[in-house]
Scaffold this motif. Structure first.
Motif, PDB file in Angstrom:
ATOM      1  N   SER A  29      41.671  43.077  44.951  1.00  0.00           N
ATOM      2  CA  SER A  29      42.688  42.433  45.788  1.00  0.00           C
ATOM      3  C   SER A  29      42.526  42.895  47.229  1.00  0.00           C
ATOM      4  O   SER A  29      42.425  44.104  47.471  1.00  0.00           O
ATOM      5  N   PRO A  30      42.510  41.974  48.181  1.00  0.00           N
ATOM      6  CA  PRO A  30      42.435  42.390  49.585  1.00  0.00           C
ATOM      7  C   PRO A  30      43.655  43.199  50.011  1.00  0.00           C
ATOM      8  O   PRO A  30      43.565  44.034  50.901  1.00  0.00           O
ATOM      9  N   TRP A  31      44.789  42.973  49.353  1.00  0.00           N
ATOM     10  CA  TRP A  31      46.007  43.700  49.713  1.00  0.00           C
ATOM     11  C   TRP A  31      45.951  45.147  49.226  1.00  0.00           C
ATOM     12  O   TRP A  31      46.481  46.044  49.871  1.00  0.00           O
ATOM     13  N   LEU A  32      45.285  45.369  48.100  1.00  0.00           N
ATOM     14  CA  LEU A  32      45.058  46.739  47.645  1.00  0.00           C
ATOM     15  C   LEU A  32      44.124  47.456  48.610  1.00  0.00           C
ATOM     16  O   LEU A  32      44.338  48.627  48.959  1.00  0.00           O
ATOM     17  N   LEU A 180      27.228  43.354  57.966  1.00  0.00           N
ATOM     18  CA  LEU A 180      26.054  42.919  57.214  1.00  0.00           C
ATOM     19  C   LEU A 180      26.175  43.273  55.730  1.00  0.00           C
ATOM     20  O   LEU A 180      25.739  42.519  54.862  1.00  0.00           O
ATOM     21  N   LEU A 181      26.795  44.415  55.446  1.00  0.00           N
ATOM     22  CA  LEU A 181      26.895  44.868  54.058  1.00  0.00           C
ATOM     23  C   LEU A 181      28.110  44.305  53.331  1.00  0.00           C
ATOM     24  O   LEU A 181      28.072  44.119  52.110  1.00  0.00           O
ATOM     25  N   GLY A 182      29.178  44.040  54.067  1.00  0.00           N
ATOM     26  CA  GLY A 182      30.411  43.610  53.390  1.00  0.00           C
ATOM     27  C   GLY A 182      31.049  42.361  53.939  1.00  0.00           C
ATOM     28  O   GLY A 182      32.020  41.856  53.362  1.00  0.00           O
ATOM     29  N   GLY A 183      30.566  41.888  55.078  1.00  0.00           N
ATOM     30  CA  GLY A 183      31.115  40.674  55.656  1.00  0.00           C
ATOM     31  C   GLY A 183      32.444  40.894  56.372  1.00  0.00           C
ATOM     32  O   GLY A 183      32.899  42.023  56.563  1.00  0.00           O
ATOM     33  N   VAL A 184      33.067  39.805  56.735  1.00  0.00           N
ATOM     34  CA  VAL A 184      34.327  39.834  57.475  1.00  0.00           C
ATOM     35  C   VAL A 184      35.438  40.556  56.719  1.00  0.00           C
ATOM     36  O   VAL A 184      36.231  41.296  57.326  1.00  0.00           O
ATOM     37  N   PRO A 185      35.584  40.392  55.385  1.00  0.00           N
ATOM     38  CA  PRO A 185      36.681  41.068  54.674  1.00  0.00           C
ATOM     39  C   PRO A 185      36.695  42.585  54.865  1.00  0.00           C
ATOM     40  O   PRO A 185      37.770  43.184  54.956  1.00  0.00           O
ATOM     41  N   VAL A 186      35.528  43.206  54.938  1.00  0.00           N
ATOM     42  CA  VAL A 186      35.482  44.662  55.136  1.00  0.00           C
ATOM     43  C   VAL A 186      36.057  45.034  56.496  1.00  0.00           C
ATOM     44  O   VAL A 186      36.792  46.022  56.641  1.00  0.00           O
ATOM     45  N   LEU A 187      35.743  44.235  57.497  1.00  0.00           N
ATOM     46  CA  LEU A 187      36.258  44.510  58.834  1.00  0.00           C
ATOM     47  C   LEU A 187      37.762  44.252  58.907  1.00  0.00           C
ATOM     48  O   LEU A 187      38.512  45.047  59.489  1.00  0.00           O
ATOM     49  N   VAL A 188      38.211  43.169  58.307  1.00  0.00           N
ATOM     50  CA  VAL A 188      39.609  42.746  58.428  1.00  0.00           C
ATOM     51  C   VAL A 188      40.550  43.579  57.557  1.00  0.00           C
ATOM     52  O   VAL A 188      41.651  43.931  57.979  1.00  0.00           O
ATOM     53  N   PHE A 189      40.131  43.917  56.340  1.00  0.00           N
ATOM     54  CA  PHE A 189      41.030  44.601  55.407  1.00  0.00           C
ATOM     55  C   PHE A 189      40.758  46.093  55.235  1.00  0.00           C
ATOM     56  O   PHE A 189      41.622  46.820  54.762  1.00  0.00           O
TER      57      PHE A 189
END
Length: 314
Positions: A29-32, A180-189
């Protein structure tokens, strides 16, 4: 050195583990992931405190070791170490000095200056001192934008440009690798929430250390570094967990009196010198009221709110 290494490990290892767990939690979950990221902001704050002690030459006996550890941590705290160290040294040398404001401090006007200012300047000052701006927008601007360029240090030598630009290259490299390794979700969440909350917490700590009702400001002829430390810096009394997270930076009056004392010895100073425990004490609950204070009243020698300043004699 062993105690310093232990404190570094006790900060860096949980930071790394929580960062990894937050990243892994994206698959659940992105919220977790967001929740774990916000928890990890506590360790970003503590890493900054290690960097802070390095800047004072207090963490290791070796200045070179202090400096290089500070530079490495500066990439994680998005703070160019050499630039910050210079500005922070100026802060220690000028805090509470009305004639030397402007570097490494919270902008503070006197009641008289505020009254004599044009309407637009008063509006902008009130806007700046609003809690939403001061602890929401200003931390983002300071850490994410202002720290990228050593503004005000154009004539201070290439060292500070190298510090800022070198840190920028490392930061952008780190962010690029995360993308590069995790994409936008890693940066945002995972990355941004942690850094933004840590920046706001850092701004709050810096604010409450000197912006409280019974603080002191003096003109240059009456100012002394000892009085500014003892009377103009707070003893922010926090619960044990918050004391650990903030590396006892709340014992700020002692820190300003003797900045070479590493953070893990500040509690010992209070135990050995009980009189210091009762100086300029501010509890967590009392500190919340400090947000309304905005102007230094030279007549009553107190920091007052805009509403209180309205009723002060002209």
């Amino acid at each position: 050195m062993s105690r310093s290494l232990f404190e570094l490990a006790a900060t860096a290892i949980p930071f790394t583990v929580l960062f990894a767990l937050s990243w892994m939690a994206l698959s659940v979950s992105p919220w977790l992931a967001l929740g774990l990221s916000l928890v990890n902001s506590a360790f970003v704050v503590r890493l900054f405190m290690v960097q802070h002690d390095c800047g004072h030459g207090a963490y290791f006996r070796s200045r070179e070791l202090n400096d290089w550890l500070g530079r490495v941590i500066g990439v994680l705290t998005i703070t160019p170490y050499d630039v910050w160290r210079r500005n922070h040294a100026i802060h220690h040398a000028t805090t509470g000095n009305l004639d030397r404001r402007g570097v490494g401090d919270i902008p503070t006007m006197t009641v008289a200056e505020y009254r004599q200012s044009p309407l637009i300047r008063r509006f902008l000052y009130r806007l700046l001192r609003h809690p939403v701006v001061l602890f929401g927008i200003v931390p983002f601007y300071t850490f994410f934008l202002q720290n990228r360029i050593p503004i005000g240090q154009m004539r201070s030598g290439m060292r500070y440009w190298i510090s800022a630009l070198g840190t920028n290259v490392a930061i952008f490299g780190l962010i690029g690798a995360l993308y590069l390794l995790g994409g936008v979700p890693v940066l945002v969440f995972v990355y941004l929430p942690m850094m933004l909350l840590a920046a706001s917490a850092g701004m709050w700590l810096f604010y409450v250390q000197h912006q409280f009702e019974e603080t002191t400001w003096e003109r240059d002829t009456d100012w002394s570094v000892q009085d500014a430390a003892f009377e103009g810096s707070s003893h922010y009394v926090l619960p044990p967990l918050l004391r650990w997270i903030t590396a006892d930076i709340g014992v700020h009056h002692v820190h300003h009196l003797a900045s070479k004392i590493p953070f893990y010895r500040l509690g010992e100073v209070l135990r050995d010198h009980e009189a210091l425990s009762d100086v300029r004490r501010i509890t967590l609950r009392e500190s919340l009221g400090c947000t309304r204070l905005a102007l230094w009243d030279e007549d009553s020698r107190k920091l007052v709110s805009f509403a209180e300043a309205r009723y002060r004699p002209a």
